[in-house]
Design a protein around this motif. Structure first.
Motif, PDB file in Angstrom:
ATOM      1  N   HIS A 398       1.875  19.316  -9.253  1.00 24.12           N
ATOM      2  CA  HIS A 398       1.197  18.475  -8.261  1.00 24.12           C
ATOM      3  C   HIS A 398       0.017  17.745  -8.888  1.00 24.12           C
ATOM      4  O   HIS A 398      -0.189  16.546  -8.633  1.00 24.12           O
ATOM      5  N   THR A 399      -0.724  18.456  -9.733  1.00 22.86           N
ATOM      6  CA  THR A 399      -1.888  17.846 -10.381  1.00 22.86           C
ATOM      7  C   THR A 399      -1.461  16.699 -11.286  1.00 22.86           C
ATOM      8  O   THR A 399      -2.072  15.620 -11.276  1.00 22.86           O
ATOM      9  N   ALA A 400      -0.421  16.921 -12.080  1.00 20.72           N
ATOM     10  CA  ALA A 400       0.082  15.861 -12.966  1.00 20.72           C
ATOM     11  C   ALA A 400       0.592  14.671 -12.161  1.00 20.72           C
ATOM     12  O   ALA A 400       0.450  13.514 -12.580  1.00 20.72           O
ATOM     13  N   ASN A 401       1.169  14.945 -11.002  1.00 20.76           N
ATOM     14  CA  ASN A 401       1.651  13.863 -10.147  1.00 20.76           C
ATOM     15  C   ASN A 401       0.495  13.056  -9.568  1.00 20.76           C
ATOM     16  O   ASN A 401       0.533  11.816  -9.541  1.00 20.76           O
ATOM     17  N   LYS A 402      -0.545  13.743  -9.128  1.00 17.33           N
ATOM     18  CA  LYS A 402      -1.700  13.048  -8.544  1.00 17.33           C
ATOM     19  C   LYS A 402      -2.447  12.230  -9.590  1.00 17.33           C
ATOM     20  O   LYS A 402      -2.971  11.148  -9.290  1.00 17.33           O
ATOM     21  N   LEU A 403      -2.491  12.727 -10.811  1.00 19.75           N
ATOM     22  CA  LEU A 403      -3.236  12.035 -11.864  1.00 19.75           C
ATOM     23  C   LEU A 403      -2.447  10.875 -12.453  1.00 19.75           C
ATOM     24  O   LEU A 403      -2.995   9.780 -12.665  1.00 19.75           O
ATOM     25  N   TRP A 404      -1.162  11.106 -12.734  1.00 22.93           N
ATOM     26  CA  TRP A 404      -0.392  10.112 -13.482  1.00 22.93           C
ATOM     27  C   TRP A 404       0.949   9.737 -12.842  1.00 22.93           C
ATOM     28  O   TRP A 404       1.714   8.971 -13.423  1.00 22.93           O
ATOM     29  N   GLY A 405       1.243  10.305 -11.678  1.00 23.32           N
ATOM     30  CA  GLY A 405       2.494   9.967 -11.011  1.00 23.32           C
ATOM     31  C   GLY A 405       3.715  10.638 -11.586  1.00 23.32           C
ATOM     32  O   GLY A 405       4.847  10.234 -11.294  1.00 23.32           O
ATOM     33  N   LEU A 406       3.551  11.671 -12.403  1.00 24.65           N
ATOM     34  CA  LEU A 406       4.697  12.345 -13.021  1.00 24.65           C
ATOM     35  C   LEU A 406       5.443  13.204 -12.010  1.00 24.65           C
ATOM     36  O   LEU A 406       4.840  13.799 -11.104  1.00 24.65           O
ATOM     37  N   THR A 407       6.757  13.301 -12.172  1.00 29.49           N
ATOM     38  CA  THR A 407       7.565  14.188 -11.346  1.00 29.49           C
ATOM     39  C   THR A 407       8.397  15.092 -12.248  1.00 29.49           C
ATOM     40  O   THR A 407       8.738  14.724 -13.380  1.00 29.49           O
ATOM     41  N   PHE A 408       8.753  16.277 -11.723  1.00 24.73           N
ATOM     42  CA  PHE A 408       9.443  17.303 -12.498  1.00 24.73           C
ATOM     43  C   PHE A 408      10.718  17.718 -11.755  1.00 24.73           C
ATOM     44  O   PHE A 408      10.658  18.195 -10.625  1.00 24.73           O
ATOM     45  N   LYS A 409      11.856  17.535 -12.412  1.00 26.62           N
ATOM     46  CA  LYS A 409      13.146  17.864 -11.818  1.00 26.62           C
ATOM     47  C   LYS A 409      13.776  19.018 -12.592  1.00 26.62           C
ATOM     48  O   LYS A 409      14.092  18.893 -13.777  1.00 26.62           O
ATOM     49  N   GLU A 410      13.963  20.150 -11.912  1.00 26.61           N
ATOM     50  CA  GLU A 410      14.522  21.316 -12.603  1.00 26.61           C
ATOM     51  C   GLU A 410      16.012  21.149 -12.839  1.00 26.61           C
ATOM     52  O   GLU A 410      16.756  20.669 -11.984  1.00 26.61           O
ATOM     53  N   ARG A 411      16.435  21.558 -14.038  1.00 28.38           N
ATOM     54  CA  ARG A 411      17.853  21.602 -14.401  1.00 28.38           C
ATOM     55  C   ARG A 411      18.244  23.064 -14.619  1.00 28.38           C
ATOM     56  O   ARG A 411      17.657  23.750 -15.452  1.00 28.38           O
ATOM     57  N   THR A 412      19.211  23.534 -13.879  1.00 32.11           N
ATOM     58  CA  THR A 412      19.662  24.925 -14.034  1.00 32.11           C
ATOM     59  C   THR A 412      20.953  25.025 -14.824  1.00 32.11           C
ATOM     60  O   THR A 412      21.486  26.119 -15.020  1.00 32.11           O
ATOM     61  N   ASP A 413      21.442  23.886 -15.296  1.00 30.91           N
ATOM     62  CA  ASP A 413      22.718  23.860 -16.010  1.00 30.91           C
ATOM     63  C   ASP A 413      22.540  23.694 -17.516  1.00 30.91           C
ATOM     64  O   ASP A 413      23.512  23.476 -18.241  1.00 30.91           O
ATOM     65  N   ILE A 414      21.303  23.796 -18.002  1.00 37.37           N
ATOM     66  CA  ILE A 414      21.035  23.588 -19.422  1.00 37.37           C
ATOM     67  C   ILE A 414      20.933  24.928 -20.135  1.00 37.37           C
ATOM     68  O   ILE A 414      20.248  25.845 -19.679  1.00 37.37           O
ATOM     69  N   ASP A 415      21.608  25.033 -21.254  1.00 36.41           N
ATOM     70  CA  ASP A 415      21.613  26.244 -22.077  1.00 36.41           C
ATOM     71  C   ASP A 415      20.208  26.522 -22.603  1.00 36.41           C
ATOM     72  O   ASP A 415      19.540  25.629 -23.137  1.00 36.41           O
ATOM     73  N   THR A 416      19.733  27.762 -22.441  1.00 33.01           N
ATOM     74  CA  THR A 416      18.417  28.149 -22.952  1.00 33.01           C
ATOM     75  C   THR A 416      18.544  29.397 -23.811  1.00 33.01           C
ATOM     76  O   THR A 416      19.592  30.039 -23.851  1.00 33.01           O
ATOM     77  N   TYR A 417      17.449  29.743 -24.507  1.00 35.72           N
ATOM     78  CA  TYR A 417      17.509  30.861 -25.448  1.00 35.72           C
ATOM     79  C   TYR A 417      17.283  32.215 -24.799  1.00 35.72           C
ATOM     80  O   TYR A 417      17.446  33.256 -25.436  1.00 35.72           O
ATOM     81  N   HIS A 418      16.879  32.221 -23.501  1.00 33.05           N
ATOM     82  CA  HIS A 418      16.674  33.487 -22.791  1.00 33.05           C
ATOM     83  C   HIS A 418      16.773  33.201 -21.292  1.00 33.05           C
ATOM     84  O   HIS A 418      16.382  32.120 -20.838  1.00 33.05           O
ATOM     85  N   PRO A 419      17.281  34.144 -20.504  1.00 34.64           N
ATOM     86  CA  PRO A 419      17.406  33.911 -19.061  1.00 34.64           C
ATOM     87  C   PRO A 419      16.091  33.589 -18.356  1.00 34.64           C
ATOM     88  O   PRO A 419      16.101  32.963 -17.283  1.00 34.64           O
ATOM     89  N   ASP A 420      14.966  34.002 -18.915  1.00 35.97           N
ATOM     90  CA  ASP A 420      13.671  33.723 -18.288  1.00 35.97           C
ATOM     91  C   ASP A 420      13.264  32.253 -18.388  1.00 35.97           C
ATOM     92  O   ASP A 420      12.370  31.802 -17.672  1.00 35.97           O
ATOM     93  N   VAL A 421      13.875  31.519 -19.294  1.00 32.03           N
ATOM     94  CA  VAL A 421      13.453  30.146 -19.563  1.00 32.03           C
ATOM     95  C   VAL A 421      13.955  29.200 -18.474  1.00 32.03           C
ATOM     96  O   VAL A 421      15.121  29.237 -18.092  1.00 32.03           O
ATOM     97  N   ARG A 422      13.042  28.342 -17.985  1.00 31.24           N
ATOM     98  CA  ARG A 422      13.397  27.311 -17.009  1.00 31.24           C
ATOM     99  C   ARG A 422      13.194  25.939 -17.655  1.00 31.24           C
ATOM    100  O   ARG A 422      12.351  25.778 -18.534  1.00 31.24           O
ATOM    101  N   THR A 423      13.969  24.962 -17.201  1.00 32.82           N
ATOM    102  CA  THR A 423      13.974  23.652 -17.833  1.00 32.82           C
ATOM    103  C   THR A 423      13.748  22.556 -16.787  1.00 32.82           C
ATOM    104  O   THR A 423      14.390  22.560 -15.729  1.00 32.82           O
ATOM    105  N   PHE A 424      12.835  21.629 -17.100  1.00 31.06           N
ATOM    106  CA  PHE A 424      12.492  20.551 -16.174  1.00 31.06           C
ATOM    107  C   PHE A 424      12.517  19.207 -16.908  1.00 31.06           C
ATOM    108  O   PHE A 424      11.938  19.072 -17.990  1.00 31.06           O
TER     109      PHE A 424
END
Length: 705
Positions: A398-424
């Protein structure tokens, strides 16, 4: 804190790895993921395909190709130009960066014994490769020829700084030395690389080895449910279900020290935490420390410097150890006085409760929490239910969006190195794709402690536009049962801090990869300024929601939180500055074979007047910043220096509006986008409109009279 390990040529060359050559792959190599074009989303590594066995063949081929390409640049018959020499070095390194970018991220965040063995071997390979490159006489002659006529080359500002930085890489590494001295220097570099790797492995081993197992529920007295649940989860993960386990990680150590009413167990955990790497232990680091210090001193003198600190600071904002000592001592005195006042208040609380003892180091967290509760009606148990990890992350978004208009879209279909890792995926206000942001928030045995930001790929435009792939790694406890992962106030600050590093990396707008590397005492500034938003009321109202009821944190609690923001800052500052002073002392004093590490440490801390009730944040034998790598050796002060800059800079937002678009745009343009492409002091002064002032940090920490 950012633990950035540049892939290509380790610390000395950072960013000057070389391009894929023409060496042919064998049939066996054809199955190696590193020798294939990655068609994964955004070019993220296909982690599920990568096995330990793939690393060494990939490194061997990458080093061989890089060696061949170095020779091609050095032996180019054409006269040296910026493009065929400086830019050629920068646009190279695809395979070496590709392999090392994955490997060194995982050795910190998801390692195993086999990878640790590979790391020990590869660190020597990197050191030799760096030495061979920086000692290449023909290559240096080309670089030096360009540098000597730099004013007549018609370079733009970034190219001019790129040439200066590259030339300094060579001269600072001994390119001007005679052959005998170069051979000695190469040997020292390789020795230091191996020793620091061993030191880090010992710290990880000692941290994982210490376990305080609780079998009797009565021994959990005072601990809130979330701490008990996390301890039960740790015990189960380590093969002791039905019990509770506390370890030497900060995420386990700090909550126990804060809440446990069992003073004897607090003492036991505290002593176990502080004893890591001590002389005579399984993971004894004392001899390694001496060997590192002696080798660093020899190297510094070989290069014409008085000591390692002077060598290390030649290209940093501080410029000389004396300035670092001046800064630390300027903060130390008021911090120590405030810590003495805090000590007295804690002892009063002990006495008021009928405690028949003098305050000790393992009591400070516990009684500080009680005093904070009494003064501000705030404690971790009250606050933590409002700090749900996922919500705090959304607060950062939210802070990044208010400052610079950035948005974050989560992808759950991307291969990661550990189940704990989330990707945006991260997008600009106009929908332009900016980069990939990964989070790896939870502690585990395969991850070293602490928190850091790193890159799988840096932004650059020299050889086609490449967008960044950034990862934030932390060590937060997981949730358990119906209780989600809850953060302490310190954890909240850490998340925003590392997210600030990520924003700095994602917003990079440089042509040359080398310009992603900055003066090390500037690196923490952008991340520390971002911490300020974590505690702004308008941001708290976004993310601070009770995990059971969804209730937004009450206004009365926000006011108390603001009032308590400077509480216990004497302790926090003294704990940190004592470690920074110890780091500087180790690296400015000559160390003989007969030095007693523990005695030296005690003598120094007694000399500066550290209170018995406060233990230095990192004791020497597990001081990874100082001895587990190159960047923070004689450089731990940089967090405080960066805070001087960030406190002064954040004051502009406080004065003109925390989401002021013009100020945010100026921060992005003057600080975040240029990264290492401009002089950092000039960048700061352009943003602020004047030189820095020290008063802001003293005020922010409540150390003024």
């Amino acid at each position: 804190m950012k633990k950035f390990k540049k892939a290509a040529l380790a610390a000395a060359l950072m960013g000057m790895a070389l391009p894929l050559g023409t060496l042919s792959a064998t049939a066996e190599e054809a199955t190696n993921p590193f020798f294939k074009e990655w068609t994964t989303p955004h070019g993220l590594a296909p982690f599920s395909e990568i096995e330990n066995a793939h690393y060494m063949p990939a490194f061997e081929r990458a080093f061989a190709e890089s060696r061949a390409d170095i020779d091609a640049i050095a032996n180019n018959p054409d006269a040296p130009t910026f493009e065929n020499t400086i830019a050629a070095l920068d646009k190279a390194g695809k395979l070496l960066n590709k392999v090392a970018g994955v490997f060194y991220n995982l050795t910190g965040s998801h390692t195993n014994p086999e990878m640790q063995e590979i790391q020990a071997t590869v660190s020597g390979m990197f050191s030799r490769h760096t030495n061979e490159t920086l000692f290449n006489k023909k290559l240096f002659e080309r670089v030096d020829a360009l540098y000597q006529k730099r004013d007549s080359l018609g370079l733009n500002a970034e190219q001019a700084r790129m040439l200066w930085r590259t030339h300094l890489d060579f001269t600072g590494a001994g390119a001007n030395l005679d052959e005998a001295a170069k051979a000695e220097l190469a040997k020292l570099n390789e020795e230091i690389s191996g020793l620091t790797t061993k030191f880090g492995r010992n710290v990880l081993g000692a941290t994982n080895a210490f376990e305080m197992v609780v079998e009797d529920e009565a021994d959990l007295a005072g601990l809130p449910d979330f701490v008990i649940a996390a301890a039960a989860s740790t015990a189960e993960d380590r093969g002791q279900p039905g019990k509770w386990m506390f370890t030497a990680t900060r995420s386990s150590f700090t909550p126990f020290m804060t809440f446990s009413t069992r003073r004897d167990l607090r003492e036991k955990l505290h002593k176990g935490y502080m004893a890591r790497g001590e002389k005579g232990s399984e993971f004894d680091n004392t001899e390694i420390v001496k060997q590192i210090l002696q080798a660093r001193e020899k190297r510094a003198k070989l290069l014409g410097y008085k000591n390692h600190a002077e060598y290390q600071m030649a290209d940093r904002m501080m410029g000389h150890p004396d300035r670092a000592f001046e800064l630390l001592n300027r903060i130390w005195e008021p911090a120590l006085e405030r810590a003495k006042e805090e000590r007295a208040a804690l002892q009063e609380m002990v006495d008021a409760e009928g405690g028949d003892f003098e305050l000790a180091a393992w009591d400070w967290w516990h009684y500080a929490e009680k005093v904070r509760k009494a003064r501000y009606d705030l404690d971790e148990q009250t606050l933590k239910p409002y700090f749900v990890l996922d919500n705090v992350l959304q607060g950062a978004f939210h802070t990044a969006n208010k400052l610079w208009g950035l948005t974050f879209k989560e992808r759950t279909d991307i291969d990661t190195y550990h189940p704990d890792v989330r990707t945006f995926e991260v997008y600009e206000k106009d929908g332009t794709y900016l980069g990939l942001y990964l989070t790896d928030h939870h502690a585990r045995a395969s991850k070293r402690g602490g928190a850091w930001n790193n890159s799988f790929r840096s932004q650059k435009k020299v050889d086609g536009v490449e967008t960044p792939i950034v990862v934030n790694v932390m060590s937060f406890p997981k949730g358990s049962g119906d209780v989600p992962a809850l953060l302490s106030a310190d954890n909240v600050g850490t998340l925003f801090h590392e997210f600030g590093h990520a924003m700095h990396t994602l917003m990079s707008d440089v042509t040359y990869d080398r310009m992603n590397s900055m003066a090390w005492d500037f690196v923490e500034f952008p991340s520390q300024i971002f911490e300020g938003w974590a505690w702004e009321p308008d941001v708290l109202r976004i993310y601070a929601k009770h995990y059971k009821t969804g209730e937004v944190i009450p206004e009365s609690m926000i006011k108390r939180l603001q009032a308590a923001s400077k509480f216990n800052q004497g302790f926090a500052t003294v704990e940190y500055v004592s470690a920074a002073l110890m780091d500087m002392a180790w690296h400015t004093r000559s160390i003989g074979d007969d030095v007693d590490v523990a005695a030296f440490e005690k003598e120094l801390l007694d000399e500066i007047g550290l209170l018995d009730e406060i233990v230095v944040r990192y004791r020497t034998t597990y001081f990874n910043h100082a001895f587990g790598g190159a960047a923070y050796a004689a450089g731990y002060y940089t967090y405080l220096w960066s805070e001087v800059l960030s406190a002064d800079a954040y004051a502009t937002f406080a004065e003109e509006g925390i989401f002021n678009q013009e100020v945010a745009a100026r921060l992005r343009h003057s600080i975040l986008e240029p990264r290492g492409a401009r002089d950092p002091m000039e960048m700061f002064e352009e943003f602020k409109g004047r030189p820095y002032e020290l008063d802001a940090i003293l005020e922010a920490r409540g150390l003024t009279d």
